[in-house]
Design a protein around this motif. Structure first.
Motif, PDB file in Angstrom:
ATOM      1  N   LYS A 112       0.824  -1.204   0.000  1.00  7.53           N
ATOM      2  CA  LYS A 112       0.000   0.000   0.000  1.00  7.53           C
ATOM      3  C   LYS A 112       0.853   1.248   0.000  1.00  7.53           C
ATOM      4  N   SER A 113       0.303   2.272  -0.581  1.00  4.92           N
ATOM      5  CA  SER A 113       1.040   3.534  -0.603  1.00  4.92           C
ATOM      6  C   SER A 113       0.753   4.301   0.675  1.00  4.92           C
ATOM      7  N   PHE A 115      -0.561   7.145   0.777  1.00  2.00           N
ATOM      8  CA  PHE A 115      -1.889   7.739   0.668  1.00  2.00           C
ATOM      9  C   PHE A 115      -2.932   6.815   1.251  1.00  2.00           C
ATOM     10  N   LEU A 116      -2.838   5.538   0.875  1.00  2.51           N
ATOM     11  CA  LEU A 116      -3.869   4.613   1.326  1.00  2.51           C
ATOM     12  C   LEU A 116      -3.772   4.389   2.831  1.00  2.51           C
ATOM     13  N   PHE A 119      -5.228   7.255   4.425  1.00  5.43           N
ATOM     14  CA  PHE A 119      -6.664   7.253   4.199  1.00  5.43           C
ATOM     15  C   PHE A 119      -7.354   6.372   5.220  1.00  5.43           C
ATOM     16  N   TYR A 120      -6.778   5.198   5.474  1.00  6.59           N
ATOM     17  CA  TYR A 120      -7.426   4.301   6.422  1.00  6.59           C
ATOM     18  C   TYR A 120      -7.370   4.840   7.838  1.00  6.59           C
ATOM     19  N   THR A 121      -6.309   5.602   8.151  1.00  8.65           N
ATOM     20  CA  THR A 121      -6.203   6.091   9.524  1.00  8.65           C
ATOM     21  C   THR A 121      -7.230   7.172   9.796  1.00  8.65           C
ATOM     22  N   SER A 122      -7.182   8.235   9.001  1.00  5.62           N
ATOM     23  CA  SER A 122      -8.114   9.325   9.303  1.00  5.62           C
ATOM     24  C   SER A 122      -8.239  10.246   8.113  1.00  5.62           C
ATOM     25  N   ASN A 123      -9.215  11.151   8.162  1.00 10.63           N
ATOM     26  CA  ASN A 123      -9.418  12.103   7.068  1.00 10.63           C
ATOM     27  C   ASN A 123      -8.408  13.230   7.120  1.00 10.63           C
TER      28      ASN A 123
ATOM     29  N   ARG B 652     -14.804  10.455   4.866  1.00  7.98           N
ATOM     30  CA  ARG B 652     -13.616  10.991   4.224  1.00  7.98           C
ATOM     31  C   ARG B 652     -14.055  11.974   3.165  1.00  7.98           C
ATOM     32  N   LYS B 656     -10.866  11.735  -2.049  1.00  7.82           N
ATOM     33  CA  LYS B 656      -9.973  10.763  -1.416  1.00  7.82           C
ATOM     34  C   LYS B 656     -10.554   9.361  -1.496  1.00  7.82           C
ATOM     35  N   GLU B 663      -6.929   2.934  -6.161  1.00 11.55           N
ATOM     36  CA  GLU B 663      -5.691   2.217  -5.825  1.00 11.55           C
ATOM     37  C   GLU B 663      -5.995   0.775  -5.460  1.00 11.55           C
TER      38      GLU B 663
END
Lengths: 125, 746
Positions: A112-113, A115-116, A119-123, B652, B656, B663
């Motif tokens: 995973k990058s 960014f991802l 993204f999963y952690t928080s906005n 979100r 995003k 991805e």
């Protein structure tokens, strides 16, 4: 069974005389903590949640993490726990290795990058 | 209300009184001087300022610019010794504003007609026997205006004393406390004690509807609300009843304020007589953090300030923007904020086999969608952007769907065959502020009162100022200005296009004719023919010229202009019926029945509105108050919203989510930050990156090919049935529900 271990309040001066003095104090603290473990497990009913060895591991990990600071704080914490000033969820959260930690080292994190992951952690990472 | 240089002088302590003997604590000898007995004596004893003193340069109040219509007509007046040039026709108050002196006032408002009944703006003018109401007195050449003399100050103290005589002691329970003109001006200009010992009068409260709370005892009879309702809103609802101390502002009959601009009287009222009913007793203005952002409830993009306290939006206030919404906002913009707290989607959800939704983590939800999207053929993927989507998320959606191999991505409201090649065919080409220069309006299939209330306010202003004529083709509708109803359908349009209708002469003789076409016509099957007819009218009457372009298209949704600029158009009519994977990004107006029963629907949005019930996967997104998004309004003006409150739950930002989904699906989009998305937008539609700028259309109608179709005879249908319930946020709002139950004309 041996008489239950009582925690004597050891007044710890903030600055030890030299390194050996400090080491001795740390080991004394660790010994006191491990001896008070059965009492702690009894107070907070942690018998089926965690084994004493796990708690010992957690304590030693904390001592290792804070190796560079003095430990009256550790003494205070221990006194609080034995005095039932804390509650069950504090103990479980702080000293029991939880499931959340396990998932972080999961299998999907390699490809995973950033960014991802963010993204999963928080906005708002 | 600004306090200005003048008030700061007033607050400085006076140091004239001589101190009596300090040892005598109980008796205080009262020392007085002739100057203190009366203002005239004080004026006499004041030393003359030395002549020819170099005064520091002054800037107009609020950084305003002065527009001289005719350079030779400037006159020179002296304000507090400072010479200033003003255009002829300016009042003394406006001249003082140019000179940087802010004169206190209650009844004067720069956008309303002059009343002159509060008397707070009194200033001293040399050679005048009594102080002069500066808001009404025209500035004459060579006038010497003095605003800080004892006479002017005494006048202000006197007026303040009179106003406060009958004003109730409501400050602790009044919502206007903290932002009250009366409080501010009495602190700055009023005297410290009153002499009123009788009973105060009280007035019965009037019921103006679920939006405006009235406590008429606090009213100081400035008549700002009366003038606003009759001039700007165009409804003659309010009036002054009675005389003298028994004067009351009311509707005389038991009538509610049904105008869509009724919330603006709350801003206009200088005291707490008219306040916001939903906001009553909720917060004080100093607790609130104001965030300057843009409204998305319609295509106008009114500038607003969102006042929030912590994570909650407490109220919405208009911001000044001369070009778009001046100082007003519609009721829907102002009061739909409580919909942001209800029915919010906060966690990703997947529909179980038993049909119920189950909350899952983002990983699982995106993994499921990423799996399914690879099991369908590229042609069967459809993406639909909603009416509140920002440009960034629409760009990412289009890129993602295109890279999956499909061309079926469009925005709600654009039917098949809408041509987005030439920008003039979907923008308001004369700009909203340019409508003020028009003298004849032809409204085709649009009811601006419910579709874009600010455009309607502008037309009303033009009609009022220059007696412009308005003609309307469409279903019978309500207008707050004089409007001729020519017909209901394409037949009337054909007659005008062929020159047979009596209105054609009015169009030909007009200097600046304006034609406004509603975007609801884009959904008709004979759209090409109708638009061709409109363009032939435009050509015949010289509507499109180098100096004036009067051919305007009024869009319905905030996302439409940006969508058409980015190229989100519907290519084939059967795309939705043959889809197997439908991605709804906030799209609630989609006809859910058209989606096939075996299609996999993903709904990404912030409210659980209509389309959610058909979805298989729900991805929670952020609302317009929680994200930074670019929106283009119907005239092509690009603006950005600013996040005012944090997102709800695990939601979100829209772009995003689509980027993360891409991805997970293995499609690598070449950007992963908002700057990257914006540089991508720059290569597609660079005007969307230049915020706060209007990009006019480059080409005119001359490039369009001829149209061979014929018009059908179905009359035009109204596009907006219920003004108060048009998007997901307003449908979730309790205040909007109350309004539509009570205020809609049946």
């Amino acid at each position: 069974m041996a008489a239950p271990f009582t925690l004597r309040k050891i007044g710890v001066p903030p600055n030890s005389a030299n390194l050996t003095e400090a080491r001795r104090r740390v080991f004394d603290f660790f010994r006191a903590a491990c001896r008070s473990l059965p009492t702690v497990m009894d107070i907070y009913n942690l018998q089926d949640v965690v084994a004493p060895s796990q708690l010992r591991f957690a304590i030693s990990a904390q001592i290792r993490n804070n190796a560079h600071v003095t430990d009256p704080k550790g003494m205070e914490e221990l006194t609080d726990i034995v005095d039932h000033a804390k509650q069950r969820h504090h103990i479980i959260g702080q000293y029991v290795v939880g499931e959340g930690l396990v998932q972080n080292t999961g299998s999907k994190d390699q490809g995973k990058s950033d960014f991802l992951k963010n993204f999963y952690t928080s906005n708002y990472v | 209300m600004g306090v200005g240089i003048l008030a700061s002088r007033a607050i400085r302590p006076a140091s004239r009184l001589v101190r009596s003997q300090p040892s005598n604590l109980f008796l205080r000898t009262i020392v007085s001087k002739p100057e203190l007995q009366s203002p005239e004596a004080a004026a006499v004893s004041q030393p003359e300022p030395p002549k020819n003193q170099i005064l520091p340069p002054r800037n107009p109040v609020g950084g305003a610019r002065v527009h001289f219509t005719n350079a030779e007509d400037a006159i020179e007046v002296f304000v507090d010794g400072y010479a200033v040039k003003v255009p002829k026709g300016f009042t003394v108050l406006q001249a003082c504003e140019v000179a940087g002196v802010d004169i206190p006032r209650f009844c004067y408002h720069s956008r309303l007609s002059i009343a002159g009944n509060c008397r707070m703006c009194l200033v001293e003018v040399e050679k005048s026997p009594k102080p002069v109401a500066s808001c009404a007195m025209p500035a004459l050449p060579g006038m010497k205006i003095k605003t800080d003399t004892p006479i002017a100050k005494k006048a202000r103290e006197g007026v303040m004393e009179f106003l406060l005589m009958n004003h109730p002691l409501d400050c602790p329970i009044c919502d206007q406390g903290g932002e009250c003109d009366l409080q501010d001006q009495s602190m700055a200009f009023g005297s410290d004690r009153g002499r009123f010992t009788e009973m105060k009068r009280s007035v019965v409260d009037k019921n103006l509807g679920p939006l405006v709370k009235t406590v008429m005892t606090r009213c100081i009879q400035c008549t700002r609300c009366v003038r606003f309702a009759s001039e700007v809103a165009g409804v003659q609802d309010l009036g002054m009843l009675g005389r003298g101390s028994g004067e009351e502002i009311g509707t005389y009959v038991e009538k509610l304020m049904t105008s869509e601009l009724s919330g603006n009287v709350i801003d206009i009222c200088p005291v707490g007589a008219l306040t916001s009913k939903p906001f009553a007793f909720k917060a004080r203005n100093w607790e609130l953090k104001g965030t300057e952002t843009i409204d998305v409830s319609d295509a106008v993009g009114s500038n607003i300030r969102v006042d929030s306290r912590g994570p909650e939006v407490m109220r919405i206030i208009p911001r000044l923007n001369e070009d778009i919404n001046e100082e007003w906002i519609s009721d829907k913009t102002r009061f739909s904020y409580d919909g942001l707290k209800r029915q919010r989607l906060s966690d990703p959800m997947i529909r179980d086999s038993d049909g119920r939704f189950k909350a899952v983590s983002w990983r699982d939800a995106l993994a499921v969608v990423g799996d399914i999207i690879h099991q369908v053929k590229p042609d069967e993927i459809v993406g639909i952007a909603g009416q509140l989507s920002d440009a960034e998320s629409m760009m990412v959606l289009k890129d993602f769907v295109n890279r999956m191999g499909s061309d079926n991505v469009w925005c709600e409201g654009t039917a098949v065959g809408v041509d987005a090649d030439l920008r003039y065919s979907y923008l308001m080409n004369s700009s909203i502020s340019g409508l003020e220069n028009a003298d004849v309006f032809l409204l085709v299939g649009t009811q601006p009162r419910v579709e874009a209330a600010m455009v309607n306010a502008r037309i009303c202003k033009t009609v009022r100022a220059s007696n412009a004529k308005v003609a309307y083709i469409g279903p019978p509708a309500d207008f707050n200005y004089d409007c001729k109803h020519l017909g209901t359908g394409p037949d009337t349009l054909k007659e005008i296009a062929e020159g047979r209708h009596p209105f054609c002469s009015a169009l030909k003789n007009a200097k600046n004719p304006a034609i406004i076409v509603g975007a609801g016509l884009f959904n008709r099957t004979d759209k090409d023919a109708i638009l061709a007819a409109v363009e032939s009218i435009a050509q015949a009457n010289n509507v499109v010229r180098p100096d004036w372009n009067g051919l305007n298209y009024l869009l319905l949704y905030a996302a439409q202009a940006a969508a058409l600029d980015l190229g989100l158009i519907q290519q084939s009519a059967k795309a939705l019926e043959s889809a197997k994977f439908v991605y709804l990004m906030g799209a609630d107006d989609v006809d859910v029945d058209k989606i096939p029963k075996d299609a996999f629907v993903v709904y990404q949005g912030h409210h659980g509105d209509k389309a959610v019930y058909r979805a298989n996967v729900i991805l929670p997104a952020s609302a317009f108050t929680e994200k930074e998004g670019t929106y283009e309004n119907t005239e092509g003006f690009t603006q950005q919203t600013v996040p005012a409150v944090p997102t709800v739950g695990d939601a979100r930002d829209d772009w995003k989510i689509v980027r993360a989904l891409s991805e997970v699906s293995g499609v690598n989009l070449p950007y992963n930050s908002i700057e990257g998305v914006r540089s991508r937008i720059k290569s597609v539609a660079p005007n969307l990156v230049h915020t706060d700028e209007r990009e006019p259309a480059a080409f005119g109608p001359s490039l369009k090919p001829e149209c061979k179709e014929t018009m059908s005879t179905t009359p035009f249908k109204p596009v907006v049935e219920n003004f108060y319930m048009t998007n997901a946020i307003t449908r979730a709002s309790k205040i909007m529900a109350q309004c539509s139950a009570v205020l809609l004309k049946k």
